[in-house]
Structure formats: C-alpha cells, structure tokens
Design an enzyme around this catalytic site. Structure first.
Site, PDB file in Angstrom:
ATOM      1  N   HIS A  76     -80.395  13.848 -86.415  1.00  0.00           N
ATOM      2  CA  HIS A  76     -80.581  12.558 -85.734  1.00  0.00           C
ATOM      3  C   HIS A  76     -80.003  12.533 -84.325  1.00  0.00           C
ATOM      4  O   HIS A  76     -80.200  11.575 -83.597  1.00  0.00           O
ATOM      5  CB  HIS A  76     -79.969  11.417 -86.553  1.00  0.00           C
ATOM      6  CG  HIS A  76     -78.482  11.366 -86.475  1.00  0.00           C
ATOM      7  ND1 HIS A  76     -77.687  12.165 -87.233  1.00  0.00           N
ATOM      8  CD2 HIS A  76     -77.652  10.614 -85.705  1.00  0.00           C
ATOM      9  CE1 HIS A  76     -76.428  11.921 -86.956  1.00  0.00           C
ATOM     10  NE2 HIS A  76     -76.371  10.998 -86.025  1.00  0.00           N
TER      11      HIS A  76
HETATM   12  C1  UD1 Z   1     -75.330   6.104 -84.935  1.00  0.00           C
HETATM   13  C2  UD1 Z   1     -74.051   6.586 -84.265  1.00  0.00           C
HETATM   14  C3  UD1 Z   1     -73.772   8.014 -84.669  1.00  0.00           C
HETATM   15  C4  UD1 Z   1     -73.836   8.230 -86.156  1.00  0.00           C
HETATM   16  C5  UD1 Z   1     -75.166   7.711 -86.679  1.00  0.00           C
HETATM   17  C6  UD1 Z   1     -75.310   7.894 -88.170  1.00  0.00           C
HETATM   18  C7  UD1 Z   1     -73.572   5.716 -81.983  1.00  0.00           C
HETATM   19  C8  UD1 Z   1     -73.598   6.051 -80.563  1.00  0.00           C
HETATM   20  N1  UD1 Z   1     -74.195   6.570 -82.802  1.00  0.00           N
HETATM   21  O1  UD1 Z   1     -76.390   6.819 -84.372  1.00  0.00           O
HETATM   22  O2  UD1 Z   1     -72.467   8.351 -84.219  1.00  0.00           O
HETATM   23  O3  UD1 Z   1     -73.684   9.595 -86.473  1.00  0.00           O
HETATM   24  O4  UD1 Z   1     -75.283   6.335 -86.331  1.00  0.00           O
HETATM   25  O5  UD1 Z   1     -76.469   7.341 -88.678  1.00  0.00           O
HETATM   26  O6  UD1 Z   1     -73.012   4.708 -82.342  1.00  0.00           O
HETATM   27  N2  UD1 Z   1     -82.417   2.291 -86.732  1.00  0.00           N
HETATM   28  C9  UD1 Z   1     -83.176   1.695 -87.726  1.00  0.00           C
HETATM   29  N3  UD1 Z   1     -82.535   1.134 -88.775  1.00  0.00           N
HETATM   30  C10 UD1 Z   1     -81.186   1.127 -88.873  1.00  0.00           C
HETATM   31  C11 UD1 Z   1     -80.440   1.719 -87.843  1.00  0.00           C
HETATM   32  C12 UD1 Z   1     -81.051   2.306 -86.791  1.00  0.00           C
HETATM   33  O7  UD1 Z   1     -84.406   1.672 -87.686  1.00  0.00           O
HETATM   34  O8  UD1 Z   1     -80.657   0.596 -89.863  1.00  0.00           O
HETATM   35  C13 UD1 Z   1     -83.109   2.947 -85.600  1.00  0.00           C
HETATM   36  C14 UD1 Z   1     -83.285   2.031 -84.447  1.00  0.00           C
HETATM   37  O9  UD1 Z   1     -84.586   2.165 -84.034  1.00  0.00           O
HETATM   38  C15 UD1 Z   1     -82.352   2.560 -83.387  1.00  0.00           C
HETATM   39  C16 UD1 Z   1     -82.143   4.010 -83.788  1.00  0.00           C
HETATM   40  O10 UD1 Z   1     -82.379   4.068 -85.183  1.00  0.00           O
HETATM   41  O11 UD1 Z   1     -82.910   2.440 -82.134  1.00  0.00           O
HETATM   42  C17 UD1 Z   1     -80.770   4.500 -83.475  1.00  0.00           C
HETATM   43  O12 UD1 Z   1     -79.777   3.683 -84.069  1.00  0.00           O
HETATM   44  P1  UD1 Z   1     -78.322   3.554 -83.400  1.00  0.00           P
HETATM   45  O13 UD1 Z   1     -77.477   2.674 -84.214  1.00  0.00           O
HETATM   46  O14 UD1 Z   1     -78.446   3.249 -81.980  1.00  0.00           O
HETATM   47  O15 UD1 Z   1     -77.710   5.007 -83.420  1.00  0.00           O
HETATM   48  P2  UD1 Z   1     -77.868   6.232 -84.420  1.00  0.00           P
HETATM   49  O16 UD1 Z   1     -78.731   7.217 -83.765  1.00  0.00           O
HETATM   50  O17 UD1 Z   1     -78.201   5.793 -85.804  1.00  0.00           O
END
Ligand code: UD1
Length: 335
Positions: free
Chosen positions: A205
């Site tokens: 990811h």
């Molecule tokens: C976040 C953390 C990372 C951790 C990871 C584990 C930061 C910078 N990153 O990264 O340290 O290892 O979580 O999962 O805080 N999304 C969904 N549903 C959800 C959550 C996210 O669809 O429940 C999608 C969204 O489109 C979003 C993308 O995933 O834009 C990224 O989510 P985000 O919370 O920004 O960061 P992660 O890449 O999940």
C-alpha cells in the site's frame, strides 16, 4: 486522571486495544477513546474493534480521506474542539500515521502532555510520509515509549533527554500473543482453499510502491513469476485497489491465475493467514514485526526499514531492488 487515547487507522487499533484495557484496570484513570476516522471502511476499521474486543469509540471525528494536508488539518480542527471541551490530563498517540502527528501537535499547543507509544523508529527516509510524522510527533511529546534499543538511540541522537524515554516493549506484539490462540480458530485457510505452508501472503500500500505506474508494473512482473511457483494471497488495501484500477493494471492482476486478490481481512483472519504461510511479501512496517514473532520469513518490498531489529534479530529481509529485478531476470531466462 482523564486520558484521551487516539486511534485513526488500521495499524493503530492493535496498539490502542491493550492500552485501553490496561488503563481500565486502574480506578484513578479515566480512559477516553477517540477515533479520528482516517480509516472508515467496515473492513479497515470496524472489524478490528470486534476482533480485538475494543469498546466503541467514545468520540468519532469522521475526518475520512484527503490529501496529507487536508487530512492532518481536519484532524487538528476537530481534535482541538474535543480537547477544549474534554480537558484531558494527557493525550496518548500511537504509531506514525497522519492522525498521530495531528493530535500530538494539537494537544501540545494546548499545553496538554502527550505520550507517544512506539516512539523513536526511524527509516531515515524523509520521502516517507510516516517518517515526517514520527519525527514531528517525537519532538513534541513529553513521554516517549519505545519498542527497541535502536529507537532509544535515535531519540538520544535527536537530543531528547533520557528522562523522557521509557523502553516499554511492543504493545502490538502483546496483542498478537494474546490473540494467537483465538486466531487459530479462524476458517480463513479452508475458505480460501489453502494448505498450510502451501501459499505466500502479499500486502502492498505504500505510495512509493503503488502510486507510480512503472514501479507498480515492475512489482506485478515479479509477482507474475513468483505465483507460477506458489499461490499468493493478496488482501488488497483500498488505496492499492484504487491505484491498480487507475493505472489500468487490474485486469492484468486478475489474469494471474495463482494470485488470489481478496478484500482486506480482519485481524484474526490475517493473523491466521500469516501463521500458516510459507513466506510473506509486504511493504508494511507492522507485518515485519509480526512475522518476526511468528517466525515466518518476510521479504520487505522497500529500500529501508524503521524496524532494523526485524532484520538483525528477526525474519525480515529488506530487498526492494532484488525483488524487482526478480521478474526481469526470470523473464530473461525464458521462465
Ligand atoms: C495509512 C497510514 C500508514 C499505514 C496505513 C495502513 C498515513 C500517512 N498513512 O496509509 O502509515 O501504514 O494507513 O493501512 O497516515 N481508504 C478507503 N477506506 C478506508 C481508508 C482509506 O477507501 O477505510 C482509501 C482512501 O481512498 C484514501 C486511501 O485509501 O485516499 C489512503 O488512505 P489514507 O488514510 O490516506 O492512508 P493509507 O494509505 O491507508
């Protein structure tokens, strides 16, 4: 003493669960659980509360997704309101996600002491968003709870006085050991038609691996070769799914007959999946620690790690370039 515990995303849940439980045993403490809502999908959030028998959050901020600045800002704005009304004596943050840093900064500006659990980890790679979150959070925290000796050294090198550092051990591993037996009862192996040690697990990811099409293609190229030899189970993170579709690579991944793309799994299911795997391929930080304790070989698809003990004392190898060249090398040999 009122203590606000912050969780925001999947890797926070297993760290906060044992803290809440320990605090509840002390009558003089009043733990409050806040979920920022950085992760909000049923499969990225709710299932962990159920699996870890965590109480429902007392307060849910519902910030959701956004750019780093948007997400950090939204957490700060909402968390400041909570701190002003709740007036806690301390805020506890865990890990290195955007919510961790946002809540630490907000609290310290209101002169509320901050404790950081899993402090001092450094990858020395400032292109990683989590590295910035770690450095900022540690620099404003009053109590720094560390999981390894190298973390103590990193903090001291950054000028943090000894009396702020508490070498406390790894709460995420406490959670793993506690749930290990329960996870054995999961039927995930049967459901996916797997055999013990007859498959590998893949998670991906990190922006550095999935955001750029070229890099993602090279990874899939290597996966293509590996899945010819062993079945690979790939619980796909929502951001990876979004990227793979955006890059137009999803159909290609679906064509890999021995690659099973599945939805994100719950804590107990994933623990069981790792336990019975032959090896794990990942770019996650936490999984490097979990495979070390489970004694399962782990190839980390990154150029560095903030958890060097998983390499020196554990089962992790950090070999991004070797992994990426694997597919090409195999292809060159006509395999
Ligand atoms: C976040 C953390 C990372 C951790 C990871 C584990 C930061 C910078 N990153 O990264 O340290 O290892 O979580 O999962 O805080 N999304 C969904 N549903 C959800 C959550 C996210 O669809 O429940 C999608 C969204 O489109 C979003 C993308 O995933 O834009 C990224 O989510 P985000 O919370 O920004 O960061 P992660 O890449 O999940």
């Amino acid at each position: 003493m009122k203590i606000i515990n912050v969780t925001g995303a999947r890797p926070n849940m297993m760290k906060v669960a044992p803290l809440m439980e320990a605090m509840k045993k002390h009558r003089e403490l009043k733990p409050v659980l806040i979920h920022t809502g950085q992760h909000y999908d049923e499969k990225m959030s709710k299932v962990f509360f159920d699996d870890l028998s965590m109480p429902e959050p007392d307060i849910y901020l519902g910030v959701g997704s956004g750019s780093h600045a948007e997400q950090t800002a939204k957490v700060m704005i909402e968390f400041e309101k909570i701190l002003t009304s709740e007036r806690p004596d301390m805020v506890v943050v865990v890990g290195d996600i955007n919510s961790t840093m946002a809540c630490a900064i907000t609290a310290v500006k209101l002169h509320i002491p901050v404790a950081h659990v899993e402090a001092g980890l450094r990858s020395f790679d400032r292109t990683m968003p989590e590295e910035i979150n770690r450095i900022v959070t540690d620099s404003v925290s009053d109590y720094l709870f560390t999981t390894s000796e190298d973390a103590n050294e990193n903090l001291k090198r950054e000028g943090i006085p000894d009396e702020k550092i508490y070498f406390a051990g790894n709460v995420m591993i406490d959670t793993l050991l506690r749930h290990r037996e329960k996870a054995q009862k999961s039927d995930i192996i049967k459901r996916l038609g797997l055999k013990e040690r007859g498959y590998a697990v893949l998670t991906l990811h990190r922006p550095s691996n999935v955001d750029g099409k070229e890099n993602f293609k090279r990874i899939l190229d290597a996966i293509l070769q590996i899945q010819k030899r062993i079945k690979i189970v790939f619980p796909i993170h929502p951001r990876t799914l979004k990227m793979i579709k955006g890059h137009g690579l999803f159909d290609f991944a679906e064509e890999l007959k021995n690659l099973a793309v599945v939805e994100p799994l719950g804590y107990l299911e994933f623990l069981k999946l790792m336990t019975d795997a032959k090896f794990v391929l990942t770019d996650s930080g936490g999984i490097q620690e979990e495979t070390t304790i489970l004694n399962i070989p782990c190839l980390t698809l990154r150029e560095n790690t903030e958890r060097p003990v998983t390499v020196t004392e554990g089962t992790t190898a950090v070999r991004q370039e070797e992994f990426l060249s694997y597919g090409t090398a195999m292809q060159q040999r006509g395999l």
